[in-house]
Write an enzyme that holds these catalytic residues in place. Structure first.
Site, short mmCIF file in Angstrom:
data_model
loop_
_atom_site.label_atom_id
_atom_site.label_comp_id
_atom_site.label_asym_id
_atom_site.label_seq_id
_atom_site.Cartn_x
_atom_site.Cartn_y
_atom_site.Cartn_z
N LYS A 47 0.86 -1.11 0.05
CA LYS A 47 -0.05 0.03 -0.06
C LYS A 47 0.95 1.37 -0.05
O LYS A 47 0.28 2.26 -0.32
CB LYS A 47 -0.99 0.12 1.22
CG LYS A 47 -2.11 -1.05 1.07
CD LYS A 47 -2.98 -0.41 0.13
CE LYS A 47 -4.37 -1.33 0.31
NZ LYS A 47 -5.70 -0.74 -0.58
N SER A 98 0.84 -9.68 -0.12
CA SER A 98 0.56 -8.52 -0.22
C SER A 98 1.21 -7.61 1.22
O SER A 98 1.54 -6.46 0.99
CB SER A 98 -0.70 -7.98 -0.70
OG SER A 98 -1.44 -8.65 0.16
#
Length: 330
Positions: A58, A312
């Protein structure tokens, strides 16, 4: 669906990658022997975005977006909604650039993510029981107080930033056959899909979500934006019940398939990544591994193929890690 025109281009992604790499990391791509030998019969590589700044991919999208804001937008301060990973990306970027940041997180967001976000200097506001409720409150606060919104996924600059991962994968493993990506609101898979499919349309791209919350998968199958969320999920970072207006059409047109995994399958993947690969993965980060281990993907895309499974993020509470270990050992 209407004629598709992608608002994000490979040029946008290359520019974002150049910007991000001035500060962020090119994360490792390592082969997983247990997923290769024991599970798939292919060559499976883990793309370790849990080793990115703030412990998650992110940072890329947040850094690219905030760097594209005007000076007046920066001066007003930025606001976002996040279960935790985007929050940290916004908080760290804002700290680096000297910008005020407010992060709205749902009640029950992992404590480690709350603490890390505050530690980077953001003002953390807890509101609502779900991400969607936090997102609605973020929009209200921005309208009321003039903050600049940094959306966690439904934004072209955020998508372009996440797409830098796709370029890295192709640089690290040029002849990759299959790429498997966790999906929430769709910013990550939209960016990766744009990068990869532009360069090599033959690569098979698979998105993975939890059975409990899978707005993108429901929308993908219904050919229109649909809301779906029935319970909480270990994959809190992808617990988005309604996908984005920008990300849905990109995903629908460029992603080859979407698959779902159960909470038990996510927990097993988290455990196996830790025990077998020595990789700390949060629930969302374990989704691709869960899909592989649970045999949710047709073997034709795995056997004798070069496969990349994206980890992720790794921002998981120690309490959750301990609970997960006790579940399998106790």
């Amino acid at each position: 669906m209407p004629r598709f025109q992608n608002p994000v281009t490979i040029h946008d992604i290359k520019k974002a990658a150049h910007l991000i790499h001035q500060v962020g990391r090119v994360t490792p791509l390592i082969q997983s022997m247990f997923l290769s030998r024991d599970v798939t019969g292919g060559e499976v590589y883990l793309k370790l975005e849990n080793m990115q700044l703030t412990g998650s991919f992110k940072f890329r999208g947040a850094f690219n977006k905030i760097n594209h804001l005007s000076e007046s937008e920066k001066e007003r301060g930025v606001i976002t909604a996040s279960a935790g990973n985007h929050a940290q990306g916004v908080a760290l970027t804002s700290k680096l650039l000297g910008i005020k940041s407010i992060v709205v997180m749902p009640h029950g967001a992992p404590l480690a993510k709350q603490q890390a976000t505050a530690g980077y200097g953001a003002q953390v506001v807890l509101h609502g029981d779900t991400f969607d409720e936090a997102h609605q409150f973020m929009e209200e606060e921005a309208a009321d107080k003039g903050y600049t919104i940094v959306d966690p996924y439904d934004d072209v600059d955020v998508i372009a930033g996440q797409g830098s991962i796709g370029l890295e994968i192709l640089n690290q493993l040029e002849d990759v056959d299959t790429v498997i990506v966790p999906v929430g609101g769709g910013g990550l898979i939209s960016g990766i899909a744009t990068a990869i499919k532009t360069i090599n349309p033959q690569i098979h791209l698979i998105g993975v979500q939890s059975e409990n919350v899978h707005g993108m998968t429901a929308s993908y199958r219904a050919n229109e934006i649909t809301t779906f969320g029935v319970d909480k999920t270990l994959a809190d970072g992808t617990a988005v019940a309604t996908p984005g207006q920008i990300t849905f059409p990109i995903t629908k047109h460029l992603v080859d398939e979407m698959v779902l995994v159960s909470e038990e399958e996510i927990a097993t993947a988290m455990k196996d990544l830790l025990q077998r690969a020595k990789v700390v993965a949060e629930g969302a980060g374990a989704l691709p591994t869960a899909a592989l281990e649970a045999h949710k993907i047709d073997p034709c895309w795995l056997e004798n193929k070069r496969v990349v499974a994206l980890v992720s993020g790794g921002n998981v509470d120690l309490e959750r890690v301990a609970t997960n270990i006790d579940h399998f050992v106790g």
